[in-house]
Design an enzyme around this catalytic site. Structure first.
Site, PDB file in Angstrom:
ATOM      1  N   CYS A 146       0.840  -1.200   0.000  1.00 42.72           N
ATOM      2  CA  CYS A 146       0.000   0.000   0.000  1.00 42.72           C
ATOM      3  C   CYS A 146       0.879   1.255   0.000  1.00 42.72           C
ATOM      4  O   CYS A 146       0.637   2.202  -0.749  1.00 42.72           O
ATOM      5  CB  CYS A 146      -0.922  -0.002   1.212  1.00 42.72           C
ATOM      6  SG  CYS A 146      -1.948   1.481   1.355  1.00 42.72           S
TER       7      CYS A 146
ATOM      8  N   CYS B 226      -4.509  -2.776   6.301  1.00 41.02           N
ATOM      9  CA  CYS B 226      -4.917  -1.475   5.778  1.00 41.02           C
ATOM     10  C   CYS B 226      -6.352  -1.394   5.270  1.00 41.02           C
ATOM     11  O   CYS B 226      -7.102  -0.530   5.698  1.00 41.02           O
ATOM     12  CB  CYS B 226      -3.943  -1.018   4.693  1.00 41.02           C
ATOM     13  SG  CYS B 226      -3.549  -2.276   3.461  1.00 41.02           S
TER      14      CYS B 226
END
Length: 343
Positions: free
Chosen positions: A101, A193
């Site tokens: 990410c 996430c």
């Protein structure tokens, strides 16, 4: 973080307290600050935090007095984070989506877009520090996120700012309360996430079919069963069933996975190895051969003494580390970079 009114900073505002205070600190330093909410991909059929987080990000920007932008990076996120996660688990590995990410979304697509729109710097609410273009652990060692940032290059670090890296978490909260930020009392996000509170195994079951397999002891004897080798990682002691056991039995830990045969091998004691090899390596500062360093094999895990060799990273004490995990090297507080563990 030197003040400069002429410098423009695009700061990623997630709707959480950390990025809120990061934006506030930049504003107080005299930067021209723009708050950017990144719209990520969220799995259908699960609770989606997007509406609430976006609303909170807008409220924070209004309170601070900075412009708000929204950047839709769903496609990039789906491809580089979610699809990567599923693909790695299907191969029997244990990936770290937070690293991907940061690499492809926050300091990839967002970083490039911000720079293209005229930003001198990009900032986030990560607990990490930068000194002369080098990455260091945060002052708050209980919140340090440098482990997730090992894949960033020198170019990205050169134009990045981590405003809260010098602050303790309690100081961040205090600053948010003192300045009446809407996120001052908002709980921290937990877990992976994009999943948050969603259990990783429940998510994977949407994309990987369960397949009953055998649990073996070190002698190759069948002593139980599991629902699919893909859903497990080395060192785990839960999620599988032991049918042959006594009340005196100690806990069993997974010490081996065989993806082709769909079997797990377990033992009462974890037996690791000293030499760990890595791929997809990124060095922010290249380590010296045969020099002693410390390494982490999981976020906020124990810093273990190692020697960097031509063959790989040699641990003083044996470790059990799953292929796909990130191994990050440190020279005291300085993060040198890292790589992905191979079989």
């Amino acid at each position: 973080m030197k003040p400069n009114k002429k410098k423009t900073v695009f700061v990623g505002v997630s709707g959480g307290v950390d990025s809120s205070v990061a934006a506030l600190l930049l504003k107080k330093k005299g930067y021209n600050v723009v708050g950017v909410y990144i719209k990520s991909w969220y799995p259908p059929g699960f609770p989606c935090p997007y509406p609430i987080d976006r609303r909170d990000a807008i409220r924070v920007c209004a309170k601070i007095g900075i412009p708000f932008l929204e950047l839709n990076l769903e496609k990039v996120y789906k491809k580089e984070v979610t699809d990567y996660l599923i693909k790695e688990y299907k191969k029997g590995r244990t990936p770290n989506p937070d690293v991907m990410c940061n690499k492809f979304v926050k300091f990839g697509a967002f970083f490039k877009k911000a720079r293209a729109m005229g930003a001198n710097f990009v900032a986030t609410g990560h607990y990490a520090r930068l000194k002369n273009g080098k990455l260091y652990q945060a002052r708050d060692k209980t919140k340090d996120q440098s482990y997730f940032l090992w894949a960033l290059t020198k170019k990205e670090l050169k134009y990045s700012i981590f405003p809260i890296g010098e602050y303790l978490k309690k100081e961040v909260r205090q600053s948010a309360k003192k300045n009446n930020l809407p996120t001052a009392e908002k709980p921290d996000s937990q877990g992976i996430c994009f999943l948050g509170k969603i259990d990783i195994k429940e998510f994977l079951k949407k994309y990987i079919k369960e397949k009953k397999g055998k649990v073996l002891n070190e002698n190759g004897e069948v002593i139980g069963w599991h629902k699919g080798v893909y859903f497990h990682t080395l060192g785990e002691r839960h999620g599988f069933t032991i049918s042959k056991k006594t009340p005196e039995d100690k806990p069993y830990y997974i010490i081996k996975k065989d993806v082709k045969k769909n079997t797990l091998t377990v033992a009462h004691e974890i037996k690791g190895k000293n030499l760990v090899k890595i791929r997809e390596i990124n060095w922010i500062e290249k380590p010296k051969i045969n020099k002693k360093y410390s390494a982490r094999i999981r976020h906020l895990g124990e810093l273990k003494e190692v020697i960097f060799t031509k063959q790989g990273v040699f641990f003083k004490e044996p470790v059990l580390v799953a292929p796909g995990q990130s191994l990050v090297l440190y020279d005291r507080e300085k993060c040198l970079g890292g790589g992905v563990v191979v079989q």
